[in-house]
Structures are given as structure tokens and as C-alpha cells.
Design a protein around this motif. Structure first.
Motif, PDB file in Angstrom:
ATOM      1  N   THR A 116       0.829  -1.210   0.000  1.00  0.00           N
ATOM      2  CA  THR A 116       0.000   0.000   0.000  1.00  0.00           C
ATOM      3  C   THR A 116       0.861   1.257   0.000  1.00  0.00           C
ATOM      4  O   THR A 116       0.676   2.158  -0.839  1.00  0.00           O
ATOM      5  CB  THR A 116      -0.919   0.003   1.239  1.00  0.00           C
ATOM      6  N   LEU A 117       1.788   1.334   0.939  1.00  0.00           N
ATOM      7  CA  LEU A 117       2.621   2.527   1.058  1.00  0.00           C
ATOM      8  C   LEU A 117       3.524   2.705  -0.165  1.00  0.00           C
ATOM      9  O   LEU A 117       3.757   3.830  -0.620  1.00  0.00           O
ATOM     10  CB  LEU A 117       3.465   2.436   2.329  1.00  0.00           C
ATOM     11  N   SER A 118       4.002   1.610  -0.716  1.00  0.00           N
ATOM     12  CA  SER A 118       4.872   1.691  -1.890  1.00  0.00           C
ATOM     13  C   SER A 118       4.109   2.146  -3.128  1.00  0.00           C
ATOM     14  O   SER A 118       4.635   2.913  -3.946  1.00  0.00           O
ATOM     15  CB  SER A 118       5.524   0.331  -2.149  1.00  0.00           C
ATOM     16  N   ALA A 119       2.870   1.668  -3.276  1.00  0.00           N
ATOM     17  CA  ALA A 119       2.057   2.087  -4.417  1.00  0.00           C
ATOM     18  C   ALA A 119       1.782   3.585  -4.359  1.00  0.00           C
ATOM     19  O   ALA A 119       1.899   4.297  -5.368  1.00  0.00           O
ATOM     20  CB  ALA A 119       0.745   1.304  -4.432  1.00  0.00           C
ATOM     21  N   ILE A 120       1.429   4.067  -3.188  1.00  0.00           N
ATOM     22  CA  ILE A 120       1.152   5.500  -3.027  1.00  0.00           C
ATOM     23  C   ILE A 120       2.429   6.313  -3.243  1.00  0.00           C
ATOM     24  O   ILE A 120       2.420   7.353  -3.905  1.00  0.00           O
ATOM     25  CB  ILE A 120       0.543   5.768  -1.635  1.00  0.00           C
ATOM     26  N   SER A 121       3.554   5.809  -2.711  1.00  0.00           N
ATOM     27  CA  SER A 121       4.834   6.495  -2.892  1.00  0.00           C
ATOM     28  C   SER A 121       5.197   6.609  -4.366  1.00  0.00           C
ATOM     29  O   SER A 121       5.673   7.661  -4.823  1.00  0.00           O
ATOM     30  CB  SER A 121       5.928   5.744  -2.137  1.00  0.00           C
ATOM     31  N   SER A 122       4.965   5.554  -5.116  1.00  0.00           N
ATOM     32  CA  SER A 122       5.320   5.573  -6.544  1.00  0.00           C
ATOM     33  C   SER A 122       4.470   6.577  -7.308  1.00  0.00           C
ATOM     34  O   SER A 122       4.971   7.259  -8.216  1.00  0.00           O
ATOM     35  CB  SER A 122       5.165   4.177  -7.149  1.00  0.00           C
ATOM     36  N   LEU A 123       3.200   6.689  -6.949  1.00  0.00           N
ATOM     37  CA  LEU A 123       2.334   7.667  -7.606  1.00  0.00           C
ATOM     38  C   LEU A 123       2.787   9.091  -7.283  1.00  0.00           C
ATOM     39  O   LEU A 123       2.829   9.958  -8.159  1.00  0.00           O
ATOM     40  CB  LEU A 123       0.876   7.461  -7.174  1.00  0.00           C
ATOM     41  N   LEU A 124       3.127   9.317  -6.014  1.00  0.00           N
ATOM     42  CA  LEU A 124       3.576  10.655  -5.614  1.00  0.00           C
ATOM     43  C   LEU A 124       4.898  11.013  -6.277  1.00  0.00           C
ATOM     44  O   LEU A 124       5.116  12.161  -6.676  1.00  0.00           O
ATOM     45  CB  LEU A 124       3.709  10.713  -4.088  1.00  0.00           C
TER      46      LEU A 124
END
Length: 363
Positions: free
Chosen positions: A105-113
Motif C-alpha cells: 500500500t505505502l509503496s504504491a502510493i509512494s510511486s504515484l507521488l
């Protein structure tokens, strides 16, 4: 991703140890703040605090991601079952269920940001503390947030072939108590009323309520009774695990359980229990959500999603009855849930993060 997973796994967090779960919550909250989330800590007195993270000013019609921070493993498990990576697998307590889901979850959001990509709608992530013990304090938050969402992703582990979990059985429990009459087993046997003997009749009757065609199962998993072998037992209790798939099945079973009658004179039966998680069927709403997710996965990542299901339950079971689209099993791929064989395939961390990011970005 592996560094964060190692940190989370080595921070043990059994459900009933509030301080331990809160240590994981502190790590998760810190990671969310690094990603510029609006973080709220939802306090609990007996179980760990929940962590709510939001990206975007309004959660309505947004994406809701559900994770849990607690595990079934007691403190000290790491001594005999340490975090280990070998042969393309990552082993350790809670790797699959579901600390890898938090990392994804955190990695997916980080990649989008990091791409400067703005999701088409707000993203909310709820990290709960009591999923493994029934989500008694988190359910109301899950349902409230789900009612505002356009899609809910549950970060439990995928099926072993990578399939999403598009259906789950509902889970409930019956507790049955039989009362008899104690007596000396040698000198006054005839005057006793053996509660264990009575319970034996009831166990057989309850097990017969299983109906495989309806995907309904009842399992007498725990039985207790008696005080000593030379005493006619006055009391016996059982705990019955119940799994249902079809609407109305729980109500039918409740009716049947209320009809149970003593087989022996002088004994009595008391039945209690309830449905903890309702069924999550693969109905029209979920079918449409899976079709949309499949198209995104194919167009963006060039992969084919598969649908499956399980007799186990998750927090997704609370979402489905609300009529909100829910896709479960979005987490890592592995097996060995709740055992010292638990592991994930290491490459599934990145694969599932890419999938989640693509669905958030293109939903």
C-alpha cells in the motif's frame, strides 16, 4: 520495500498486546507522514490504536484501502520463526497476513507521488489493530469509510496463483452449554445426569447441519466438560465455527440451533452466538469491479487478473453488504497463513504494488 517489511515483521504485534500493535502503528503513521498524508490516530483502550491516513481533501467517492497491523503470533515467535529471505521467498510471522499488504500500500502510493501523478479521486488508507480477533472496534470505521468510497481494496494476501479474492464466506460462531447433575461416579451414578453424554448427542446433530451444496459448514472445534473421572459431569460446553455463503443461511441455522432438544431427561441446553462477518458473494457489483480492474491491469501492465475465493473471511466481508465494490486479495502472494510456514514470494511485493498503483491511478 524489503527493508520496511523486515522492520514491520520484526516488530511483533499480536492482537491482544496493545503496546506491541501500537509500536507497528507508530511505524506506519510515520511512513504515512513521510508521504504527506493527513494522519489521524484513532485511540482504543484495550486493543491497539487504528491509523487513518488520507491523501486528498475529501474522502467522498474516493479509493479506500484496508490493511490490518495485528497478527496471530504471540510475542517471542521471532526466536523460533525469524524473518528470513531465501530462494526467492520471505519468511516470518505476519509476512503474508498482512504486513506485506501494508508495505505494498505505502509503496504504491509512494510511486504515484514520485511520478507527480494525481489520483482521479482521493485515497484513504485505514490500518486497523484487531482484524484477527473479529474487528470489534474497527468495524464501524470500516463501514463508515466504505460508504463514502467508490472502490475498496483489501490488502490481504492473494490466492497462491495470484488470483484476487472476489468472494468470501461469512463467519459466525455458536456456543452451546449443557447442564446436567453432578454425582459420585461409583456410589451414586444413577442419580447423575452426564452433561458430556448429552453433549455427544448435540455434537452429532450440529455437525449434520453442514450442507456442502449450499457451501455451509459447521465445525465443533472445542469441547470442554467435567472435573474428574470419578464425578458425573454437571456441565459441558462446545464452540462451533460456522461458515455460510448464501443469503439466509445464517438465519436458517439460528432457527435449527434454537430447536435443539435434550436427549436425556434432567439435562438442559443453552445456545448463544452470532454472525461476526456476513458473506462476501461474487455478485453483480463485485463482478463489475473485477471486470474494470482486469481491463486496467491488461491495458496498463499487460497482465491478466484472475478471480477466486476462499472460505476464510476478512474486513472485506463488512463492505460487500453495503453495496460498495470491493476487491480483496490485493496483497502479496504466498501461503502458510497463521503457521510457522508462512511466507511470501519476494517478487510479488513489487508486482502487487504496481497493480495497486495502476488501479488507483486509472480507476
Amino acid at each position: 520495500m524489503k527493508n520496511l517489511l523486515k522492520q514491520l515483521v520484526e516488530t511483533e504485534s499480536p492482537s491482544h498486546e496493545k503496546a506491541a500493535v501500537d509500536r507497528v502503528g507508530s511505524i506506519v503513521a510515520g511512513e504515512c507522514r513521510k508521504l504527506n498524508a493527513q494522519v489521524e490516530i484513532i485511540p482504543n483502550k484495550k486493543t491497539g490504536d487504528h491509523v487513518l491516513a488520507k491523501w486528498g481533501n475529501d474522502s467522498k467517492n474516493g479509493v479506500l484501502i484496508l490493511c490490518h497491523m495485528d497478527t496471530v503470533f504471540p510475542l517471542g515467535t521471532l526466536k523460533t520463526f525469524p524473518y528470513k529471505e531465501a530462494d526467492g521467498k520471505i519468511h516470518g510471522p505476519g509476512t503474508l497476513d498482512m504486513k506485506a499488504g501494508i508495505v505494498i500500500t505505502l509503496s504504491a502510493i509512494s510511486s504515484l507521488l514520485s511520478k507527480g501523478t494525481a489520483a482521479p479521486r482521493p485515497v484513504t488508507a485505514l490500518f486497523t489493530s484487531d482484524e484477527e480477533i473479529g474487528s470489534l472496534t474497527s468495524r464501524k470505521h470500516i463501514e463508515s469509510l466504505a460508504r463514502e468510497a467508490s472502490i475498496v481494496f483489501v490488502m490481504e494476501g492473494a490466492l497462491l496463483d495470484g488470483s484476487l479474492k472476489t468472494w468470501r464466506k461469512g463467519v459466525g460462531e455458536f456456543n452451546v452449554k449443557v447442564k446436567g447433575r453432578a454425582a459420585h461416579a461409583g456410589g451414586d451414578h444413577k442419580e447423575g445426569r452426564n452433561a458430556i453424554e448429552e453433549m455427544a448427542h448435540q455434537v452429532i446433530a450440529i455437525q449434520k447441519l453442514t450442507d456442502y451444496e449450499k457451501q455451509t459448514t459447521l465445525n465443533v472445534g472445542i469441547i470442554n466438560g467435567g472435573t474428574a473421572s470419578n464425578v458425573v459431569p454437571e456441565e459441558s460446553t462446545i464452540e462451533v465455527d460456522v461458515r455460510v455463503m448464501q443469503p439466509g443461511e445464517w438465519e436458517r441455522l439460528e432457527g435449527e440451533m434454537k430447536k435443539l432438544k435434550p436427549a436425556l431427561d434432567g439435562t438442559s441446553i443453552e445456545v448463544s452466538g452470532g454472525l461476526n462477518r456476513p458473506p462476501m458473494p461474487f455478485g453483480e457489483v463485485s463482478q463489475a469491479a473485477f471486470k474494470k480492474a482486469s481491463q486496467i491491469a491488461k491495458d496498463v501492465l499487460g497482465i491478466e487478473l484472475k478471480a477466486g475465493g476462499t472460505g476464510g473471511a476478512s474486513d472485506g466481508n463488512f463492505v460487500a453488504p453495503l453495496g460498495i465494490p470491493v476487491l480483496d486479495g490485493m496483497g502479496a502472494i504466498g501461503e502458510g497463513y497463521h503457521s510457522d510456514r508462512e511466507y511470501i514470494f519476494a517478487n510479488s511485493l513489487e508486482e502487487r504494488a504496481k497493480l495497486l498503483a495502476a488501479l488507483i491511478e486509472n480507476w
